[in-house]
Motif scaffolding. Structure first.
Motif, short mmCIF file in Angstrom:
data_model
loop_
_atom_site.label_atom_id
_atom_site.label_comp_id
_atom_site.label_asym_id
_atom_site.label_seq_id
_atom_site.Cartn_x
_atom_site.Cartn_y
_atom_site.Cartn_z
N ALA A 1 41.42 -25.51 39.16
CA ALA A 1 41.67 -24.39 40.06
C ALA A 1 40.66 -24.34 41.20
O ALA A 1 40.80 -23.56 42.11
N GLN A 2 39.65 -25.19 41.09
CA GLN A 2 38.62 -25.14 42.13
C GLN A 2 39.04 -25.90 43.37
O GLN A 2 38.34 -26.79 43.85
N GLU A 3 40.21 -25.58 43.84
CA GLU A 3 40.71 -26.20 45.06
C GLU A 3 40.41 -27.69 45.07
O GLU A 3 40.45 -28.34 44.03
N GLU A 4 40.01 -28.20 46.23
CA GLU A 4 39.80 -29.66 46.26
C GLU A 4 38.31 -30.00 46.31
O GLU A 4 37.90 -30.91 46.99
N ILE B 1 44.45 -13.86 47.60
CA ILE B 1 44.44 -13.87 46.12
C ILE B 1 43.87 -15.20 45.62
O ILE B 1 43.00 -15.24 44.76
N GLU B 2 44.36 -16.23 46.23
CA GLU B 2 43.90 -17.57 45.84
C GLU B 2 42.40 -17.72 46.03
O GLU B 2 41.69 -18.28 45.21
N ARG B 3 41.91 -17.15 47.13
CA ARG B 3 40.49 -17.24 47.45
C ARG B 3 39.67 -16.48 46.39
O ARG B 3 38.67 -16.99 45.90
N ARG C 1 34.75 -20.43 40.28
CA ARG C 1 33.49 -21.11 40.63
C ARG C 1 32.33 -20.46 39.90
O ARG C 1 31.45 -21.14 39.37
N LYS C 2 32.37 -19.14 39.88
CA LYS C 2 31.29 -18.41 39.22
C LYS C 2 31.22 -18.78 37.73
O LYS C 2 30.17 -19.09 37.19
N PHE C 3 32.40 -18.77 37.11
CA PHE C 3 32.42 -19.07 35.68
C PHE C 3 32.10 -20.53 35.40
O PHE C 3 31.51 -20.86 34.38
N SER C 4 32.49 -21.38 36.31
CA SER C 4 32.21 -22.79 36.06
C SER C 4 30.72 -23.08 36.18
O SER C 4 30.20 -23.97 35.54
N SER C 5 30.03 -22.29 37.00
CA SER C 5 28.57 -22.48 37.08
C SER C 5 27.92 -22.00 35.78
O SER C 5 26.94 -22.58 35.32
N ILE C 6 28.49 -20.96 35.20
CA ILE C 6 27.97 -20.50 33.89
C ILE C 6 28.23 -21.59 32.85
O ILE C 6 27.39 -21.90 32.02
#
Length: 346
Positions: free
Chosen positions: A11-14, A112-114, A121-126
């Motif tokens: 989901a983190q875009e490209e 919404i997508e943004r 992104r926030k959760f993936s950094s966690i």
DNA sequence: TCGAATGATTGCCA
DNA sequence: TGGCAATCATTCGA
């Protein structure tokens, strides 16, 4: 879990794949933390066990390592699931909020997508932090497991005996070849490098305090002599059985009693029959002489017990052994009667 | 508990 | 690269 994980990252875009995250993922996979459930970490544990000089003895540590790794793995998966659940819940919550807001103001799908992107992104950094701390935990566990100093075990009595016998029967040149080291390692159920360490330590400690090792040297010399006598007796019996009509020449010609040099290895690796063929059969000329000789050998060693002659004859003035260390030289069979024997005769 | 023993490691050298 | 010397860290026995 992995697929979920991928879906989050997907989901983190490209975004280009984060090299650090990739490293962490690879490591967790290699350590069996994030891989398939079954046998997780066993390969890594086995590798660690092997590196630690694995013998049958460290099976306890091995299982301990596995248990701890499993614990880490469980914590990792639990935490990961929690984060993912929280991420999904939070995303749903935000989506609901946006939907509510859409009643009062127009909200584009792009917006919404943004938002979703930001959340992911926030959760993936966690998640990255979780992976990082898991990796650290695995590394600590591994280093503890691999650090042999932490859990040093003395070699078995038998192993020490084997090594000592070799050392003292090669006192003139106690530098086992690679082959000899391998053989010793096999017999002692230790690694070749442990054999090297042992000989390194032994040479230094012997040289530093020869007096202290005198008794030990005598002991092994006597032991070696007894072994030799037994072998000779067995050989005689054998030769009697095989050639009862062997003429007794009565000659006192040389009998090469392998009372030093490679005798120990020969004794160890040869049974009675082959010993006779390899060491005695060719040399026996007189059974009577042989017996006398063998007895002489034994008494010679006994004498040594009273008059310690196991002096460092192998050592030169520079504190090294006369025979230069020959890493490539095979345990020299032509050491012959060897220094030990010849020393006694003088 | 302490000192000796011992296996392992490290740095240096030829 | 193997060996030596010094040292570390652990085990063992009194």
């Amino acid at each position: 879990v992995t697929t979920k994980c991928l879906s989050i990252r997907g989901a983190q875009e490209e975004d280009p794949p984060d090299p650090q995250l990739m490293r962490l993922d690879n490591m967790l996979l290699a350590e069996g933390v994030s891989g398939p459930e079954k046998g997780g970490g066993s390969a890594a544990a086995a590798a660690a066990a092997a590196a630690a000089g694995g013998g049958a003895d460290n099976s306890i540590e091995h299982s301990d390592y596995r248990a701890k790794l499993t614990q880490i793995r469980q914590i990792y998966h639990t935490e990961l699931e929690k984060y993912e659940q929280a991420c999904n819940e939070f995303t749903t919550h935000v989506m609901n909020l946006l939907r509510e807001q859409s009643r009062t103001r127009p909200i584009s799908p792009k917006e919404i997508e943004r938002m979703v992107g930001i959340i992911h992104r926030k959760f993936s950094s966690i998640q990255m932090q979780l992976k990082q701390s898991t990796c650290e935990a695995v590394m600590i566990l591994r280093s503890r497991f691999l650090d042999a100093r932490r859990k040093r075990r003395n070699f078995s009595k038998q192993a020490t005996e084997i090594l000592n016998e070799y050392f003292y029967s090669h006192l003139s040149n106690p530098y086992p070849s690679e082959e000899a080291k391998e053989e010793l390692a096999k017999k002692c159920s230790i690694t070749v490098s442990q054999v090297s360490n042992w000989f390194g330590n032994k040479r230094i400690r012997y040289k530093k305090n020869i007096g202290k090792f005198q008794e030990e040297a005598n002991l092994y010399a006597a032991k070696t002599a007894v072994t030799a006598t037994h072998a000779v007796a067995a050989a005689i019996q054998n030769s009697q059985a095989n050639s009862p009509t062997t003429p007794n020449s009565g000659s006192s010609a040389s009998f090469n009693l392998p009372n030093s040099g490679d005798m120990f290895m020969s004794m160890q690796s040869l049974n009675g029959a082959s010993y006779q063929g390899a060491q005695v059969g060719a040399n026996v000329q007189s059974q009577g002489d042989t017996i006398r000789h063998a007895i002489n050998q034994t008494t010679g060693y006994s004498d040594r017990l009273r008059h310690p002659l196991y002096s460092p004859h192998g050592l030169n003035g520079n504190g090294g052994w006369h025979d230069a260390p020959t890493p490539t030289s095979v345990t020299s069979p032509n050491e012959g009667p060897g220094s030990v024997h010849s020393d006694t005769s003088n």
